[in-house]
Design a protein around this motif. Structure first.
Motif, PDB file in Angstrom:
ATOM      1  N   ALA A 213     -88.421 -13.365 -93.492  1.00  0.00           N
ATOM      2  CA  ALA A 213     -87.653 -13.113 -94.716  1.00  0.00           C
ATOM      3  C   ALA A 213     -88.159 -13.958 -95.878  1.00  0.00           C
ATOM      4  O   ALA A 213     -88.252 -13.481 -97.017  1.00  0.00           O
ATOM      5  CB  ALA A 213     -86.174 -13.394 -94.471  1.00  0.00           C
ATOM      6  N   GLU A 214     -88.501 -15.189 -95.606  1.00  0.00           N
ATOM      7  CA  GLU A 214     -89.021 -16.074 -96.665  1.00  0.00           C
ATOM      8  C   GLU A 214     -90.298 -15.503 -97.268  1.00  0.00           C
ATOM      9  O   GLU A 214     -90.473 -15.485 -98.499  1.00  0.00           O
ATOM     10  CB  GLU A 214     -89.283 -17.466 -96.101  1.00  0.00           C
ATOM     11  CG  GLU A 214     -89.750 -18.483 -97.122  1.00  0.00           C
ATOM     12  CD  GLU A 214     -88.671 -18.876 -98.122  1.00  0.00           C
ATOM     13  OE1 GLU A 214     -88.992 -18.961 -99.326  1.00  0.00           O
ATOM     14  OE2 GLU A 214     -87.511 -19.074 -97.709  1.00  0.00           O
ATOM     15  N   LEU A 215     -91.184 -15.015 -96.431  1.00  0.00           N
ATOM     16  CA  LEU A 215     -92.436 -14.438 -96.910  1.00  0.00           C
ATOM     17  C   LEU A 215     -92.186 -13.180 -97.750  1.00  0.00           C
ATOM     18  O   LEU A 215     -92.801 -12.987 -98.800  1.00  0.00           O
ATOM     19  CB  LEU A 215     -93.342 -14.105 -95.727  1.00  0.00           C
ATOM     20  CG  LEU A 215     -93.919 -15.297 -94.958  1.00  0.00           C
ATOM     21  CD1 LEU A 215     -94.576 -14.826 -93.666  1.00  0.00           C
ATOM     22  CD2 LEU A 215     -94.918 -16.055 -95.810  1.00  0.00           C
ATOM     23  N   GLY A 216     -91.275 -12.332 -97.285  1.00  0.00           N
ATOM     24  CA  GLY A 216     -90.961 -11.123 -98.027  1.00  0.00           C
ATOM     25  C   GLY A 216     -90.342 -11.423 -99.377  1.00  0.00           C
ATOM     26  O   GLY A 216     -90.668 -10.785-100.389  1.00  0.00           O
ATOM     27  N   TYR A 217     -89.452 -12.401 -99.392  1.00  0.00           N
ATOM     28  CA  TYR A 217     -88.791 -12.781-100.640  1.00  0.00           C
ATOM     29  C   TYR A 217     -89.804 -13.302-101.656  1.00  0.00           C
ATOM     30  O   TYR A 217     -89.777 -12.918-102.834  1.00  0.00           O
ATOM     31  CB  TYR A 217     -87.735 -13.844-100.354  1.00  0.00           C
ATOM     32  CG  TYR A 217     -87.053 -14.390-101.587  1.00  0.00           C
ATOM     33  CD1 TYR A 217     -86.074 -13.659-102.248  1.00  0.00           C
ATOM     34  CD2 TYR A 217     -87.403 -15.638-102.093  1.00  0.00           C
ATOM     35  CE1 TYR A 217     -85.456 -14.159-103.388  1.00  0.00           C
ATOM     36  CE2 TYR A 217     -86.792 -16.148-103.227  1.00  0.00           C
ATOM     37  CZ  TYR A 217     -85.824 -15.405-103.869  1.00  0.00           C
ATOM     38  OH  TYR A 217     -85.209 -15.900-104.998  1.00  0.00           O
ATOM     39  N   GLN A 218     -90.702 -14.159-101.205  1.00  0.00           N
ATOM     40  CA  GLN A 218     -91.688 -14.727-102.124  1.00  0.00           C
ATOM     41  C   GLN A 218     -92.629 -13.642-102.656  1.00  0.00           C
ATOM     42  O   GLN A 218     -93.015 -13.661-103.827  1.00  0.00           O
ATOM     43  CB  GLN A 218     -92.480 -15.834-101.427  1.00  0.00           C
ATOM     44  CG  GLN A 218     -91.653 -17.048-101.021  1.00  0.00           C
ATOM     45  CD  GLN A 218     -90.964 -17.730-102.197  1.00  0.00           C
ATOM     46  OE1 GLN A 218     -91.404 -17.616-103.343  1.00  0.00           O
ATOM     47  NE2 GLN A 218     -89.880 -18.435-101.916  1.00  0.00           N
ATOM     48  N   ALA A 219     -93.007 -12.687-101.798  1.00  0.00           N
ATOM     49  CA  ALA A 219     -93.855 -11.585-102.246  1.00  0.00           C
ATOM     50  C   ALA A 219     -93.150 -10.749-103.302  1.00  0.00           C
ATOM     51  O   ALA A 219     -93.768 -10.332-104.304  1.00  0.00           O
ATOM     52  CB  ALA A 219     -94.251 -10.714-101.059  1.00  0.00           C
TER      53      ALA A 219
END
Length: 259
Positions: A213-219
């Protein structure tokens, strides 16, 4: 100024963790799922921890009228949605000829039609305000056919194609559209889809839903067109461009086969 993000499938897994990440960054939230109790618990947790406003909305997004009602409700409540996270979706494991058609149809309704419809409903206001973000959850499954999960892989290929197209159309409008493609993740998805028995996930240490989720949010925040989670997954998606389609598909079948 605080923004408001609407997240579908927010009662568990990646959607649940995306809500926590958005809350941490002080975004107000509209949490949507079929299960109401987990949403209420998450609402209480996030409002208490971050002082944000959280609305919950119970809906079966496979139904077109439910999607329209959700949109109408946000308008009636005066909720301007600055970010739309189309996370809701599910998969099914097994040979297509043996699958339950009703489940396949519901999968297409949720993974494809609901995502497309909600994007169409909420996007015009973002464009009019010249700001907004859309995050559509696909999968590394989007890059190749998927024997033993044929319909699921096909729905994710649609998400990748559709979202990339509108990302191009939206350039210069102040609105971005990101396709996020995680690989296998520790979540309810494995159990619900039956995929837990495949070689692809059996015995592997998978990333947590929180990490993904963290990676998706940052993207999404960066406005990336396509984001693939993990170095190994990025290498596989790159390789899929060059392998003959039959070879690639048979290789996926081997990985998908029961351990």
């Amino acid at each position: 100024m605080s923004q408001t993000f609407l997240i579908t499938g927010a009662s568990s897994g990646i959607g649940y963790e995306l809500a926590k990440v958005c809350g941490r960054d002080r975004h107000n939230l509209v949490l949507v799922a079929r299960r109401e109790e987990p949403l209420k618990a998450l609402k209480s947790e996030l409002e208490s921890a971050y002082g944000i406003q959280v609305w919950t909305y119970r809906a079966d997004l496979t139904q077109a009228e439910a999607r329209q009602q959700l949109f109408g409700w946000t308008q009636a409540e005066g909720i301007a949605v600055d970010g739309l996270v189309n996370n809701a979706g599910f998969g099914d494991y097994g040979p297509f000829v043996e699958t339950d058609w009703d489940k396949q149809e519901q999968m297409i309704q949720l993974n494809v039609l609901a995502l497309t419809h909600l994007t169409r409903l909420f996007l015009p206001a973002m464009v009019a305000r010249q700001q907004g973000k859309i995050l559509n959850l696909a999968s590394t499954a989007a890059f190749q056919p998927g024997p033993l999960m044929a319909v699921y892989f096909a729905t994710k290929a649609y998400v990748l194609s559709f979202t990339s197209a509108i990302a191009s159309e939206l350039e210069g409008t102040g609105v971005t559209a990101t396709t996020f493609c995680p690989g296998p993740t520790t979540s309810e998805f494995q159990e619900n889809s039956g995929m837990g028995q495949s070689k692809l996930v059996q015995g592997r240490k998978l990333p947590t839903a929180a990490e993904v989720a963290e990676l998706g949010y940052q993207a999404m925040q960066r406005g990336e067109w396509v984001a693939v989670q993990g170095l190994s997954n990025r290498a596989l998606t790159l390789a899929s461009r060059f392998l003959p389609r039959k070879l690639l598909t048979n290789a996926v079948r081997q990985m998908q086969s029961p351990a």
